[in-house]
Design an enzyme around this catalytic site. Structure first.
Site, PDB file in Angstrom:
ATOM      1  N   SER A  50       9.586  -7.351   1.856  1.00 54.72           N
ATOM      2  CA  SER A  50      10.110  -8.105   1.342  1.00 54.72           C
ATOM      3  C   SER A  50      10.761  -8.291   1.571  1.00 54.72           C
ATOM      4  CB  SER A  50       9.982  -7.305  -0.162  1.00 54.72           C
ATOM      5  OG  SER A  50      10.973  -6.585   0.075  1.00 54.72           O
ATOM      6  N   ASP A  82       6.072  -9.990   3.827  1.00 59.21           N
ATOM      7  CA  ASP A  82       5.813  -9.653   2.415  1.00 59.21           C
ATOM      8  C   ASP A  82       6.018 -11.362   1.619  1.00 59.21           C
ATOM      9  OD1 ASP A  82       3.074  -9.668   0.450  1.00 59.21           O
ATOM     10  OD2 ASP A  82       4.673  -7.609   0.083  1.00 59.21           O
ATOM     11  N   GLU A 134      -2.031 -18.043   0.517  1.00 60.26           N
ATOM     12  CA  GLU A 134      -2.157 -17.778  -1.164  1.00 60.26           C
ATOM     13  C   GLU A 134      -1.858 -17.962  -2.131  1.00 60.26           C
ATOM     14  OE1 GLU A 134       0.819 -14.024  -3.966  1.00 60.26           O
ATOM     15  OE2 GLU A 134      -0.060 -15.246  -5.123  1.00 60.26           O
ATOM     16  N   GLY A 209      -1.791  -6.353  -5.574  1.00 60.42           N
ATOM     17  CA  GLY A 209      -1.614  -5.083  -6.274  1.00 60.42           C
ATOM     18  C   GLY A 209      -2.061  -4.109  -5.963  1.00 60.42           C
ATOM     19  N   THR A 211      -1.983  -0.796  -6.501  1.00 63.86           N
ATOM     20  CA  THR A 211      -1.449   0.526  -6.765  1.00 63.86           C
ATOM     21  C   THR A 211      -2.084   0.786  -8.237  1.00 63.86           C
ATOM     22  OG1 THR A 211       0.572   0.442  -5.852  1.00 63.86           O
ATOM     23  CG2 THR A 211       0.439   2.013  -7.311  1.00 63.86           C
ATOM     24  N   ASN A 230      -2.988  -4.380   0.223  1.00 64.58           N
ATOM     25  CA  ASN A 230      -0.839  -3.854   0.440  1.00 64.58           C
ATOM     26  C   ASN A 230      -0.836  -3.500  -0.724  1.00 64.58           C
ATOM     27  OD1 ASN A 230      -1.341  -6.677   2.150  1.00 64.58           O
ATOM     28  ND2 ASN A 230      -0.001  -7.198  -0.020  1.00 64.58           N
ATOM     29  N   THR A 233       4.200  -0.870  -4.443  1.00 64.99           N
ATOM     30  CA  THR A 233       4.604   0.048  -5.650  1.00 64.99           C
ATOM     31  C   THR A 233       4.325   1.722  -4.863  1.00 64.99           C
ATOM     32  OG1 THR A 233       4.396  -1.294  -6.648  1.00 64.99           O
ATOM     33  CG2 THR A 233       4.695   0.587  -7.885  1.00 64.99           C
TER      34      THR A 233
HETATM   35 ZN   LIG Z   1       2.000  -9.412  -3.096  1.00 62.08          ZN
END
Ligand SMILES: [Zn+2]
Length: 282
Positions: A50, A82, A134, A209, A211, A230, A233
């Site tokens: 990140s 990311d 995105e 997202g 997780t 991805n 978490t």
């Molecule tokens: Zn993301």
């Protein structure tokens, strides 16, 4: 094997209908745990950072310890940035040695998102760096990017066609209802939308997202064309809970190497489970 960008890794995944895990690592220990898990399963892997993590270490310092892990791995490893919303910072990471970057202009109007993404693609291509983009808004908190529930917007197919054609990104994350962080309440995924976009998209699709999604949801989305999934978490939880468990079970143990070894195993276990599942090994 070697330190690579995402192109070959994802093209093979798309062709053979499986997904590659992209794990958000936070330091040397988590990166090493993720790559060792991939090596043991003989599967390629994407480790991603990140913006917040990169800023905590510094670009040079972070790549200084990540690159040898990738270069010495027995499988192909990509190091991906990311959710970067900052054009200058994204370019700095390209210069700093990342083999792949995500420029996230999803909060901008479509034309600005396209313009900035094009600028990143033009900068990355000659350096053999791949770019993920995105469209739409993925709810939740990722880094310092907060998208509230009510502000969510699924990617519109017409916009996706324009975005993909104009930008020429190597991987694409359309918002389809998944969320960052821990899910609250029912998860509503627009599978039809994901399938429709995958049909006209020339590049592999990315699922954010991951997780908290059920096995059935993963299976369905991978079946519909998700080539990169991805996982952030779940890694954070494994890392923090691993440390907490060790300290609780061994209150008088002050050997950091033992703490690290235990925590690394906890992270490795989570990465292994996901890779097995994404590569349809079970
Ligand atoms: Zn993301």
């Amino acid at each position: 094997m070697s330190y690579v960008n995402m192109e070959a890794i994802l093209e093979n995944a798309r062709k053979d209908h499986y997904a590659v895990g992209a794990f958000n690592i936070v330091n040397y220990l988590t990166a090493k745990a993720a790559v060792e898990a991939a090596e043991e399963l003989n599967q390629n892997i994407i480790i991603q950072t990140s913006v917040k993590t990169v800023k905590a270490f510094g670009i040079q310092e972070m790549m200084g310890f990540l690159k040898p892990i990738a270069e010495n791995a027995r499988v192909n490893v990509a190091i991906h940035l990311d959710h970067s919303t900052d054009v200058a910072f994204t370019k700095a990471c390209i210069d700093g040695g990342w083999s792949s970057v995500m420029y996230d202009g999803s909060q901008l109007p479509l034309t600005d998102n396209i313009k900035n993404t094009m600028e990143i693609v033009a900068y990355a291509k000659p350096k053999n760096v791949t770019v993920e983009g995105e469209l739409g808004a993925i709810v939740g908190v990722e880094d310092d990017i907060v998208v509230k529930e009510g502000d969510h917007a699924h990617a519109k197919p017409a916009d996706c066609r324009i975005y993909l054609k104009e930008t020429g990104v190597d991987a694409f994350a359309p918002a389809i209802g998944t969320a960052h962080g821990v899910y609250k309440g029912e998860i509503k995924i627009d599978y039809d939308l994901f399938e429709e976009i995958n049909e006209f998209s020339l590049c592999p699709l990315v699922l954010h997202g991951g997780t908290g999604l059920s096995d059935e949801m993963f299976h369905r989305l991978i079946g519909l064309g998700a080539s990169k999934v991805n996982i952030s978490t779940a890694i954070k939880i494994a890392y923090c809970q691993g440390m907490a468990t060790f300290s609780k079970e061994n209150p008088d143990q002050n050997d950091p190497l033992k703490l690290d070894a235990f925590t690394k195993q906890a992270v490795k276990k989570v990465v292994t489970e996901h890779i097995r599942f994404f590569s349809l090994m079970d």
